[in-house]
Design a protein around this motif. Structure first.
Motif, PDB file in Angstrom:
ATOM      1  N   LEU A 136       0.821  -1.206   0.000  1.00  0.00           N
ATOM      2  CA  LEU A 136       0.000   0.000   0.000  1.00  0.00           C
ATOM      3  C   LEU A 136       0.858   1.261   0.000  1.00  0.00           C
ATOM      4  O   LEU A 136       0.540   2.240  -0.686  1.00  0.00           O
ATOM      5  CB  LEU A 136      -0.934  -0.002   1.212  1.00  0.00           C
ATOM      6  CG  LEU A 136      -1.904   1.174   1.333  1.00  0.00           C
ATOM      7  CD1 LEU A 136      -2.806   1.264   0.102  1.00  0.00           C
ATOM      8  CD2 LEU A 136      -2.754   1.035   2.593  1.00  0.00           C
ATOM      9  N   VAL A 137       1.958   1.250   0.737  1.00  0.00           N
ATOM     10  CA  VAL A 137       2.863   2.402   0.758  1.00  0.00           C
ATOM     11  C   VAL A 137       3.386   2.677  -0.657  1.00  0.00           C
ATOM     12  O   VAL A 137       3.448   3.831  -1.100  1.00  0.00           O
ATOM     13  CB  VAL A 137       4.027   2.160   1.735  1.00  0.00           C
ATOM     14  CG1 VAL A 137       5.126   3.214   1.541  1.00  0.00           C
ATOM     15  CG2 VAL A 137       3.531   2.178   3.176  1.00  0.00           C
ATOM     16  N   GLU A 138       3.759   1.623  -1.389  1.00  0.00           N
ATOM     17  CA  GLU A 138       4.260   1.784  -2.756  1.00  0.00           C
ATOM     18  C   GLU A 138       3.182   2.374  -3.670  1.00  0.00           C
ATOM     19  O   GLU A 138       3.465   3.263  -4.495  1.00  0.00           O
ATOM     20  CB  GLU A 138       4.728   0.435  -3.306  1.00  0.00           C
ATOM     21  CG  GLU A 138       5.944  -0.148  -2.590  1.00  0.00           C
ATOM     22  CD  GLU A 138       6.301  -1.524  -3.120  1.00  0.00           C
ATOM     23  OE1 GLU A 138       5.583  -2.019  -4.027  1.00  0.00           O
ATOM     24  OE2 GLU A 138       7.294  -2.096  -2.644  1.00  0.00           O
ATOM     25  N   ILE A 139       1.964   1.879  -3.539  1.00  0.00           N
ATOM     26  CA  ILE A 139       0.875   2.352  -4.406  1.00  0.00           C
ATOM     27  C   ILE A 139       0.522   3.799  -4.070  1.00  0.00           C
ATOM     28  O   ILE A 139       0.245   4.606  -4.968  1.00  0.00           O
ATOM     29  CB  ILE A 139      -0.344   1.429  -4.268  1.00  0.00           C
ATOM     30  CG1 ILE A 139       0.014   0.044  -4.809  1.00  0.00           C
ATOM     31  CG2 ILE A 139      -1.538   1.985  -5.031  1.00  0.00           C
ATOM     32  CD1 ILE A 139      -1.041  -1.009  -4.568  1.00  0.00           C
ATOM     33  N   GLU A 140       0.535   4.138  -2.793  1.00  0.00           N
ATOM     34  CA  GLU A 140       0.265   5.530  -2.416  1.00  0.00           C
ATOM     35  C   GLU A 140       1.325   6.459  -3.006  1.00  0.00           C
ATOM     36  O   GLU A 140       1.011   7.562  -3.471  1.00  0.00           O
ATOM     37  CB  GLU A 140       0.229   5.658  -0.893  1.00  0.00           C
ATOM     38  CG  GLU A 140      -1.022   5.059  -0.269  1.00  0.00           C
ATOM     39  CD  GLU A 140      -1.036   5.194   1.249  1.00  0.00           C
ATOM     40  OE1 GLU A 140       0.029   5.544   1.822  1.00  0.00           O
ATOM     41  OE2 GLU A 140      -2.099   4.963   1.858  1.00  0.00           O
ATOM     42  N   GLU A 141       2.565   6.010  -3.023  1.00  0.00           N
ATOM     43  CA  GLU A 141       3.621   6.841  -3.608  1.00  0.00           C
ATOM     44  C   GLU A 141       3.419   7.001  -5.110  1.00  0.00           C
ATOM     45  O   GLU A 141       3.632   8.078  -5.676  1.00  0.00           O
ATOM     46  CB  GLU A 141       4.992   6.200  -3.336  1.00  0.00           C
ATOM     47  CG  GLU A 141       6.182   7.052  -3.762  1.00  0.00           C
ATOM     48  CD  GLU A 141       6.145   8.453  -3.166  1.00  0.00           C
ATOM     49  OE1 GLU A 141       6.474   9.410  -3.893  1.00  0.00           O
ATOM     50  OE2 GLU A 141       5.769   8.587  -1.973  1.00  0.00           O
ATOM     51  N   GLU A 142       2.952   5.932  -5.769  1.00  0.00           N
ATOM     52  CA  GLU A 142       2.657   6.015  -7.206  1.00  0.00           C
ATOM     53  C   GLU A 142       1.514   6.996  -7.460  1.00  0.00           C
ATOM     54  O   GLU A 142       1.547   7.783  -8.410  1.00  0.00           O
ATOM     55  CB  GLU A 142       2.300   4.631  -7.742  1.00  0.00           C
ATOM     56  CG  GLU A 142       2.028   4.613  -9.245  1.00  0.00           C
ATOM     57  CD  GLU A 142       1.660   3.225  -9.752  1.00  0.00           C
ATOM     58  OE1 GLU A 142       1.223   3.137 -10.920  1.00  0.00           O
ATOM     59  OE2 GLU A 142       1.795   2.247  -9.001  1.00  0.00           O
ATOM     60  N   ALA A 143       0.495   6.961  -6.605  1.00  0.00           N
ATOM     61  CA  ALA A 143      -0.636   7.889  -6.755  1.00  0.00           C
ATOM     62  C   ALA A 143      -0.166   9.330  -6.577  1.00  0.00           C
ATOM     63  O   ALA A 143      -0.595  10.231  -7.305  1.00  0.00           O
ATOM     64  CB  ALA A 143      -1.728   7.552  -5.743  1.00  0.00           C
ATOM     65  N   ARG A 144       0.706   9.573  -5.605  1.00  0.00           N
ATOM     66  CA  ARG A 144       1.245  10.927  -5.408  1.00  0.00           C
ATOM     67  C   ARG A 144       2.033  11.377  -6.641  1.00  0.00           C
ATOM     68  O   ARG A 144       1.893  12.510  -7.110  1.00  0.00           O
ATOM     69  CB  ARG A 144       2.152  10.953  -4.173  1.00  0.00           C
ATOM     70  CG  ARG A 144       1.430  10.862  -2.841  1.00  0.00           C
ATOM     71  CD  ARG A 144       2.391  11.136  -1.688  1.00  0.00           C
ATOM     72  NE  ARG A 144       1.729  11.025  -0.406  1.00  0.00           N
ATOM     73  CZ  ARG A 144       1.680   9.914   0.323  1.00  0.00           C
ATOM     74  NH1 ARG A 144       2.278   8.808  -0.126  1.00  0.00           N
ATOM     75  NH2 ARG A 144       1.062   9.897   1.481  1.00  0.00           N
ATOM     76  N   ARG A 145       2.861  10.467  -7.173  1.00  0.00           N
ATOM     77  CA  ARG A 145       3.680  10.819  -8.341  1.00  0.00           C
ATOM     78  C   ARG A 145       2.796  11.180  -9.528  1.00  0.00           C
ATOM     79  O   ARG A 145       3.041  12.174 -10.227  1.00  0.00           O
ATOM     80  CB  ARG A 145       4.592   9.641  -8.693  1.00  0.00           C
ATOM     81  CG  ARG A 145       5.449   9.871  -9.941  1.00  0.00           C
ATOM     82  CD  ARG A 145       6.315   8.667 -10.244  1.00  0.00           C
ATOM     83  NE  ARG A 145       5.566   7.448 -10.376  1.00  0.00           N
ATOM     84  CZ  ARG A 145       4.835   7.122 -11.452  1.00  0.00           C
ATOM     85  NH1 ARG A 145       4.764   7.963 -12.484  1.00  0.00           N
ATOM     86  NH2 ARG A 145       4.189   5.973 -11.510  1.00  0.00           N
ATOM     87  N   ARG A 146       1.746  10.387  -9.768  1.00  0.00           N
ATOM     88  CA  ARG A 146       0.853  10.676 -10.894  1.00  0.00           C
ATOM     89  C   ARG A 146       0.145  12.020 -10.708  1.00  0.00           C
ATOM     90  O   ARG A 146      -0.091  12.740 -11.668  1.00  0.00           O
ATOM     91  CB  ARG A 146      -0.184   9.554 -11.038  1.00  0.00           C
ATOM     92  CG  ARG A 146       0.376   8.229 -11.494  1.00  0.00           C
ATOM     93  CD  ARG A 146      -0.771   7.268 -11.819  1.00  0.00           C
ATOM     94  NE  ARG A 146      -0.314   5.928 -12.101  1.00  0.00           N
ATOM     95  CZ  ARG A 146      -1.125   4.922 -12.446  1.00  0.00           C
ATOM     96  NH1 ARG A 146      -2.430   5.137 -12.528  1.00  0.00           N
ATOM     97  NH2 ARG A 146      -0.651   3.717 -12.687  1.00  0.00           N
ATOM     98  N   THR A 147      -0.198  12.337  -9.470  1.00  0.00           N
ATOM     99  CA  THR A 147      -0.888  13.602  -9.199  1.00  0.00           C
ATOM    100  C   THR A 147       0.032  14.780  -9.481  1.00  0.00           C
ATOM    101  O   THR A 147      -0.379  15.796 -10.054  1.00  0.00           O
ATOM    102  CB  THR A 147      -1.367  13.634  -7.734  1.00  0.00           C
ATOM    103  OG1 THR A 147      -2.170  12.475  -7.487  1.00  0.00           O
ATOM    104  CG2 THR A 147      -2.200  14.870  -7.459  1.00  0.00           C
ATOM    105  N   ILE A 148       1.284  14.649  -9.090  1.00  0.00           N
ATOM    106  CA  ILE A 148       2.252  15.720  -9.364  1.00  0.00           C
ATOM    107  C   ILE A 148       2.462  15.866 -10.863  1.00  0.00           C
ATOM    108  O   ILE A 148       2.515  16.982 -11.404  1.00  0.00           O
ATOM    109  CB  ILE A 148       3.578  15.418  -8.635  1.00  0.00           C
ATOM    110  CG1 ILE A 148       3.367  15.485  -7.116  1.00  0.00           C
ATOM    111  CG2 ILE A 148       4.672  16.398  -9.069  1.00  0.00           C
ATOM    112  CD1 ILE A 148       4.527  14.938  -6.308  1.00  0.00           C
ATOM    113  N   GLU A 149       2.546  14.734 -11.572  1.00  0.00           N
ATOM    114  CA  GLU A 149       2.708  14.793 -13.029  1.00  0.00           C
ATOM    115  C   GLU A 149       1.515  15.482 -13.679  1.00  0.00           C
ATOM    116  O   GLU A 149       1.650  16.138 -14.713  1.00  0.00           O
ATOM    117  CB  GLU A 149       2.858  13.378 -13.593  1.00  0.00           C
ATOM    118  CG  GLU A 149       4.194  12.723 -13.269  1.00  0.00           C
ATOM    119  CD  GLU A 149       4.258  11.295 -13.774  1.00  0.00           C
ATOM    120  OE1 GLU A 149       3.224  10.801 -14.284  1.00  0.00           O
ATOM    121  OE2 GLU A 149       5.327  10.677 -13.656  1.00  0.00           O
ATOM    122  N   ALA A 150       0.334  15.345 -13.068  1.00  0.00           N
ATOM    123  CA  ALA A 150      -0.874  15.964 -13.623  1.00  0.00           C
ATOM    124  C   ALA A 150      -0.941  17.457 -13.344  1.00  0.00           C
ATOM    125  O   ALA A 150      -1.850  18.137 -13.844  1.00  0.00           O
ATOM    126  CB  ALA A 150      -2.116  15.276 -13.067  1.00  0.00           C
ATOM    127  N   GLY A 151       0.003  17.979 -12.521  1.00  0.00           N
ATOM    128  CA  GLY A 151       0.059  19.420 -12.308  1.00  0.00           C
ATOM    129  C   GLY A 151      -0.013  19.882 -10.876  1.00  0.00           C
ATOM    130  O   GLY A 151       0.012  21.085 -10.610  1.00  0.00           O
TER     131      GLY A 151
END
Length: 1003
Positions: free
Chosen positions: A487-502
Motif C-alpha cells: 500500500l505504501v508503494e501504491i500511495e507513492e505512485e498515486a502521489r507521483r501521478r498527481t504531481i505529473e498531472a500538475g
C-alpha cells in the motif's frame, strides 16, 4: 515589472446558463471569499461566445488586468448532452478490437446498450488473441497479422475511432498489449483516434469497454468544442492554461480532456458541490457536508466528504442506458425546485415533480402568470424574499396551505438528505442554486443549514477552485511483502501521478484508500488509491501551450462523418440488429396480473421476462455471494434472441434412470467481471463425457441457485450439442463457498458424489479426476488448480440418477427465484420499493418462512483474505429507508465468508469484539439465508459491493428441510463457518416453493 498571476477564472457552461467568476484565492479567508467578479447569462448557441461574453463582462465590471489571470477552468455539459440526446452530428462511429483470445465472445460489444444508440455508434468489432490472467500471466500474446487484417475491414468502413480493450489491461504494466496493438493500428490506418480502455476506466471488462466506446465516439466533437473554448481565451490576450473540470471535482488540461472527454460527463453537480464547500471556507473544513443544489425543476443532492471530494457511486454508474464503471459522483435528484407546481391532490398539498422550469419568469404568479409555484408560496409566506411583485400573492393562499407547503418542502428535503447520509449524526447542509430560497432555514438531520452568498454561481466557483488528482486501481501480490508495504508503494505512485498531472508536491495527500482481497486467490489484493493536491501555478507555463487542435489531420468535420440520422445506421454485418423490442425492460414491461409463463406438457419454456425475474431472484438467493449473474444473464438472453429454446422441468417428473448432469463456474468473482466466459464450461462437459462410460446426461441441474451459477444450467442445457432441459432445483438452495457444502454430501448415500469431475480454463487446459477419496478432497484439489488456471474455470460433475435427484435436490428454486424477481419488478413498476422486502417474504411463503430482519444503513465494512476466501463483517445501523419511521434501531453485524453467515444484533461498544455473540442476539444464521438488498431498487448487494452509506434491507429465509438434519447443520451450519459457539435455531418453518410448472401447466 511582471504582473503577478494570482486570479483564477471559473466558467460553467450549462444547457441553460453560462456562469462565470473571478477569484483571488489568496483572499479566500476574507468576507468576500476573494470573489472579484461574477456573471450569469443564458448559454449561447456557440459556447465560445458565451465564455467570451462572461469573461469580458467580468473584466470590465472589476477592471481586471488579463495578465493577472493564472488559469481558466471550464465545466461543461456539452459532451454528456450529445450522448443523452443521441446527437448523430456529434457522435462518431467506433470500431472495437478486443484482446481476449477465446473469452467474451458470448457478450459482444454494446450487447447491453439501447439498440438505437448501439447502432448509431458501433461500426465494427473483432475479437483477436491477447489478454492477461489476474496474476499477469498471458492468456495469449497479440498477433500482429491478426490485427492488420482487422484494420483492413475498419479502413473499408471509413471508421476513424477505434477502441482497444484487453482482459485485465488495467494491471498490464509489463506486456503492454493495448499499447502495442494501438501502435499497429496507427501504423496501418494513419492518423486515427485509438482509445485504450485502460486509460478510461478500471476493472470490469464490459463496463470499461462501454465507457471507452462512448469516449471514442465523442472525441472529434470534444476536440472541436475544447478548441472553441480556447479561442476566446486567446482573443482576450490571456496567456494562462485552460483546464476542464472532471467528474470527481478535479481538473484536466484541455489536451487531456480532449482525449478523455468522458471524465467530464458529470462535472456540473460536482462543481456545485466543490463551490459550495469553498464558499463556507473554514466553517466546514474537515467535516462531511451535504450539498443541496436547488434549481428551477430539481434539487440535486450529494455528499461532500471530509476530504473535500464528492462521494462516488458504488460499483457501477449508468448513462443513457449504458452501464459503466468510471468515477461518477453519487448524486440523487428529487422533483423540487423554484418552478415546482404546487397543487392539491385530495387532502394533501403536492409540490412537484412537475415544474414550469425556465418559464418561471412568465408563468409564476409573482411575475403576472397564472400558475402557482414553489416560488409563489415562498414569497407569500413572508420573510425578506423580494421576487417579482409580492403583492400578487399576498393573502392569495389560505394560511393552512402555506403551512402545508412549508411542511411538504421540509419533508422532501429531509428525506433525501437522510437517504444520502452515511451516519446518523447531524451534519451541515449547504443550500445553493437559484431555487435555494424555497428551502427552510432549519432541517431535521442538519447540524446547521447554510445558504452562502454567491451560491447562485457555486458551479463556476467550484470550477475555478478545482484541484488535481490521480487514481491507482490495481491488483498486486502480497506474497513477498505485507499488504501495508504494498500500500505504501501504491500511495507513492498515486502521489507521483498527481504531481505529473500538475499538482504542487507539498500539497498532495492521499484522500481515498480501499483494499479488496480477491476470493479464491492466495496473496492477491485489489488496491484503489486516490491522491489529490492543489495546482502548482509555478508550473502553469508547462500547461499553457497544451493547445487542442480543432481536428486531427485529414479528419472530416464531425457532421460530415455521418451520412445517416440517429437510429438508421449503415449496414454492418457484425452489428447487432436494431429492434425496439430489445429495449424493453422485460422485468417490468408486462401486465403482472395477466402474465402467464409458457408451460406446455410439463415443460416451462423460458421467456425474456422469466429470465429477468430469475436473474434478480438468483442474486438475492446468493446471500451476498455467487457472483453477479449479470453477464450470464446476457449470455442466456443472447441464446433466446438468436432463436434458442430454454426448457425447465420439475424434479418431480424425473424418471429413476434419467442422468442428471451438473456444471458451473468456479473461481473468483473479481476474475469473472474481467475475464468473461468463453466455452470453458462446455469444454469441461465434452471432455468429461468423452471419458465417462455412463453416457451423456438427459438433464442438467445447477450446483447452486445463488448468483451466476443459478443460470448456468440454462446455458448448458440450451447448448446446441446437448439441447436438454434444466431441472427446477439445485444442490444448495442458495450459494455456499465450497463444493462439498451441497445436499448430495448431506445425504451421504454415496462415498463420493463430485467425482468424476472435469475442469477447463477455456484456454486449452483441462483437468479430469475420475475419482477421489472425498468430496472435500475434490474441493481442495480444484482450489489448488485454480491458481494455475487463471482463478476461473468451468466445471462438469458426473451425472446422478433421476431418483437421486428427486431425493437430494432443493426443489423448485428456479421457480422461487422467478417469484422473488417478479415481486421486485412489480414493486419497482408500482413505485413500492419501500415495501419490497415484505413482498419478497410473501413470495417465498409468507411470515412463517421468512422475515424482514433489519432496515438501515451500512456504517462499517471489514474484509480479510484467509485460505482463499474473503472473510469479513458488515455493520448496519437502523435508520429510516423509506417514507415511514423505521421500527429498527441499534446495529446488527453480518459476518460473511464470501456469502453472509448470520445476522447478529450488536450491543453498543461490541462492534469489533469476536466470540462474544449470544444466541439471543442471533436474528438468523446458516443454513438459513441472510440476504442484503439495496433499499433504493430492490436488487441484491453482493459482499464485494458492500460500502459505507448504502441503504439496505436485510431479509432472512428459512432453509430447506434438506439442510436441517444434524448432518446438514454440521456441513452448512454455524460450526462450518467458525461460529460453533452459536446454536442453529430455524428462523421459521420451511415452506416448499410452489413450482411454476405445477401452477401454470396448460393441462
Amino acid at each position: 515589472m511582471a504582473v503577478k498571476k494570482n486570479l483564477r477564472i471559473g466558467v460553467d457552461v450549462g444547457g441553460t446558463n453560462t456562469d462565470g467568476v473571478i477569484i483571488d484565492p489568496t483572499r479566500s479567508s476574507e468576507a468576500d471569499r476573494g470573489i472579484v467578479a461574477w456573471h450569469k447569462a443564458p448559454t449561447t448557441k456557440d459556447p465560445s461566445n458565451g465564455i467570451a461574453d462572461a469573461i469580458t463582462t467580468m473584466f470590465k465590471s472589476a477592471s481586471v488586468d488579463p495578465a493577472s489571470i493564472a488559469s481558466v477552468t471550464i465545466g461543461t455539459t456539452h459532451f454528456v448532452n450529445a450522448v443523452i440526446t443521441r446527437d448523430a452530428t456529434r457522435l462518431s462511429r467506433v470500431a472495437v478490437i478486443r484482446l481476449t483470445g477465446p473469452f467474451s465472445k458470448h457478450a459482444p460489444p454494446c450487447v447491453d446498450w439501447p439498440s438505437a444508440l448501439r447502432n448509431l455508434i458501433l461500426g465494427h468489432f473483432a475479437l483477436v488473441k491477447g489478454g492477461l490472467e489476474v496474476d499477469g500471466d498471458l492468456i495469449s500474446d497479440i498477433e500482429e497479422n491478426e490485427i492488420v487484417e482487422k484494420c483492413k475491414k475498419i479502413k473499408e468502413k471509413g471508421i476513424r475511432s477505434i477502441v482497444v480493450n484487453g482482459i485485465f489491461s488495467p494491471i498490464d504494466t509489463v506486456k503492454r498489449q493495448e499499447e502495442r496493438a494501438a501502435e499497429i493500428i496507427k501504423r496501418e490506418l494513419g492518423n486515427v483516434d485509438v482509445v485504450l480502455s485502460k486509460t478510461v476506466a478500471n476493472l470490469g471488462f464490459l463496463e470499461r469497454e462501454n465507457a471507452a466506446i462512448l469516449n471514442a465516439s465523442i472525441l472529434a466533437f470534444a476536440r472541436q468544442t475544447i478548441s472553441s473554448f480556447q479561442t476566446p481565451i486567446k482573443k482576450l490576450g490571456l496567456t494562462c492554461p485552460v483546464f476542464i473540470t472532471q467528474n470527481d471535482g478535479t481538473i484536466l488540461s484541455g489536451e487531456a480532456a480532449s482525449r478523455l472527454p468522458i471524465r467530464t460527463f458529470s462535472s456540473g453537480p460536482t462543481n456545485s458541490m466543490r463551490g459550495a464547500a469553498f464558499l463556507v471556507g473554514n466553517e466546514g473544513k474537515g467535516e462531511a457536508m451535504m450539498v443541496v443544489d436547488v434549481g428551477g425543476t430539481t434539487s440535486d443532492v450529494g455528499l461532500l466528504l471530509a476530504t473535500g471530494f464528492p462521494r462516488q457511486q458504488a460499483a457501477y454508474s449508468e448513462l443513457s442506458g449504458v452501464r459503466m464503471n468510471f468515477s461518477y459522483p453519487d448524486v440523487k435528484s428529487i422533483g423540487l425546485g423554484g418552478g415546482s407546481l404546487v397543487t392539491r391532490v385530495r387532502d394533501r398539498l403536492k409540490v412537484g415533480p412537475e415544474s414550469v422550469g425556465y418559464k418561471l419568469p412568465e408563468k409564476a404568479l409573482v411575475f403576472g402568470g397564472d400558475t402557482p409555484t414553489a416560488t409563489d408560496y415562498t414569497v407569500a409566506s413572508g420573510g425578506e424574499l423580494k421576487i417579482g411583485d409580492p403583492g400578487k400573492v399576498r393573502n392569495k393562499f389560505p394560511p393552512e396551505d402555506i403551512d402545508a407547503f412549508r411542511a411538504e418542502t421540509r419533508r422532501m428535503l429531509e428525506q433525501i438528505i437522510d437517504t444520502m447520509k452515511t451516519s446518523p449524526e447531524d451534519l451541515p447542509v449547504l443550500l445553493v442554486g437559484g431555487g435555494a430560497v424555497i428551502a427552510p432555514d432549519s432541517l431535521k438531520g442538519a447540524s446547521r443549514v447554510i445558504k452562502p452568498k454567491w451560491s447562485g454561481v457555486a458551479n463556476a466557483i467550484g470550477a475555478a477552485m478545482a484541484r488535481v488528482s490521480a487514481v491507482v486501481d490495481t491488483v498486486r501480490s502480497t506474497e513477498s511483502k505485507s499488504e501495508k508495504e504494498v500500500l505504501v508503494e501504491i500511495e507513492e505512485e498515486a502521489r507521483r501521478r498527481t504531481i505529473e498531472a500538475g499538482a504542487s508536491a507539498d500539497s498532495v495527500s492521499i484522500v481515498e484508500v480501499e483494499t479488496l482481497p480477491l476470493p479464491y486467490i492466495a496473496d492477491k489484493v485489489r488496491f484503489v488509491v486516490r491522491a489529490a493536491g492543489d495546482f502548482d501555478y509555478a508550473r502553469a507555463g508547462d500547461f499553457a501551450q497544451s493547445d487542442v487542435p480543432n481536428a486531427i489531420q485529414n479528419e472530416p468535420e464531425i457532421e460530415a462523418s455521418h451520412q445517416y440520422k440517429s437510429g438508421s445506421a449503415p449496414s454492418n454485418e457484425n452489428a447487432l440488429p436494431s429492434n425496439p423490442e430489445e429495449d424493453k425492460d422485460y422485468a417490468t414491461a408486462v401486465d403482472f396480473n395477466a402474465y402467464r409463463p409458457k408451460v406446455t406438457n410439463r415443460e416451462w419454456i423460458i421467456s425474456e421476462t422469466d429470465l429477468q425475474w430469475i436473474t434478480i431472484g438468483c442474486y438475492i438467493l446468493g446471500t451476498g455471494g455467487g457472483g453477479s449473474p449479470y453477464s450470464t444473464m446476457l449470455r442466456v438472453r443472447g441464446i433466446l434472441r438468436s432463436g434458442g429454446t430454454i426448457r425447465v422441468v420439475s424434479p418431480d417428473d424425473l424418471k429413476d434412470d434419467d442422468r442428471v448432469g451438473c456444471g458451473g463456474g468456479a473461481g473468483s468473482p473479481t476474475v469473472g467481471i474481467e475475464k468473461l466466459a468463453g466455452d470453458e464450461m462446455m469444454h469441461a462437459q465434452d471432455h468429461l463425457y468423452s471419458l465417462y462410460p455412463g453416457g451423456r446426461p438427459t438433464h442438467f441441474i445447477p450446483i447452486e441457485i445463488g448468483g451466476s451459477n443459478g443460470l448456468q444450467g440454462l446455458v448448458l442445457g440450451a447448448s446446441p450439442n446437448l439441447n436438454i432441459p434444466c431441472v427446477d432445483g439445485d444442490w444448495m438452495g442458495r450459494a455456499y463457498p465450497t463444493k462439498w457444502q451441497t445436499t448430495p454430501v448431506v445425504f451421504g448415500e454415496r462415498a463420493i458424489v463430485f467425482a468424476p469431475v472435469c475442469i477447463a480454463d477455456g484456454n486449452g487446459n483441462i483437468m479430469y479426476m475420475p475419482t477421489a477419496t472425498s468430496d472435500l478432497k475434490v474441493e481442495q484439489i480444484i482450489r489448488a488448480a485454480l491458481s494455475q488456471m487463471g482463478s476461473s474455470v468451468g466445471a462438469a460433475d458426473g451425472p446422478v440418477s433421476g431418483a437421486e435427484t428427486r431425493r437430494w435436490a432443493v426443489e423448485h428454486t428456479l421457480s422461487l427465484s422467478w417469484r422473488i424477481g417478479r415481486e421486485v419488478a412489480r414493486a419497482r413498476k408500482d413505485n413500492r420499493i419501500d415495501s419490497v422486502a415484505e413482498a419478497i417474504i410473501d413470495a417465498v411463503g409468507g411470515k412463517e418462512t421468512g422475515r424482514v430482519l433489519f432496515k438501515g444503513k451500512i456504517v462499517g465494512v471489514e474484509r480479510k483474505l484467509w485460505m482463499g476466501h474473503v472473510y469479513g463483517e458488515v455493520i448496519i445501523e437502523g435508520s429510516d429507508v423509506d417514507d415511514c419511521s423505521s421500527p429498527f434501531s441499534g446495529k446488527i453485524k453480518i459476518p460473511f465468508k464470501n456469502e453472509n453467515i448470520a445476522a447478529i444484533r450488536v450491543h453498543e461498544g461490541e462492534e469489533n469484539r469476536t466470540g462474544e455473540e449470544k444466541n439471543e442476539d442471533v436474528l438468523a444464521i446458516v443454513p438459513d439465508l441472510v440476504s442484503v438488498i439495496d433499499a433504493q431498487n430492490g436488487e441484491a448487494i453482493g459482499t464485494p459491493e458492500y460500502r459505507y452509506g448504502l441503504l439496505v434491507l436485510v431479509i432472512g429465509i428459512t432453509a430447506s428441510e434438506r439442510w436441517t438434519s444434524p448432518k446438514g447443520i454440521e456441513i452448512g451450519g454455524p460450526k462450518a463457518f467458525g461460529l460453533g459457539h452459536l446454536e442453529y435455531k430455524p428462523l421459521g418453518r420451511f415452506v416448499k416453493p410452489v413450482s411454476v410448472i405445477d401452477e401454470y401447466d396448460e393441462k
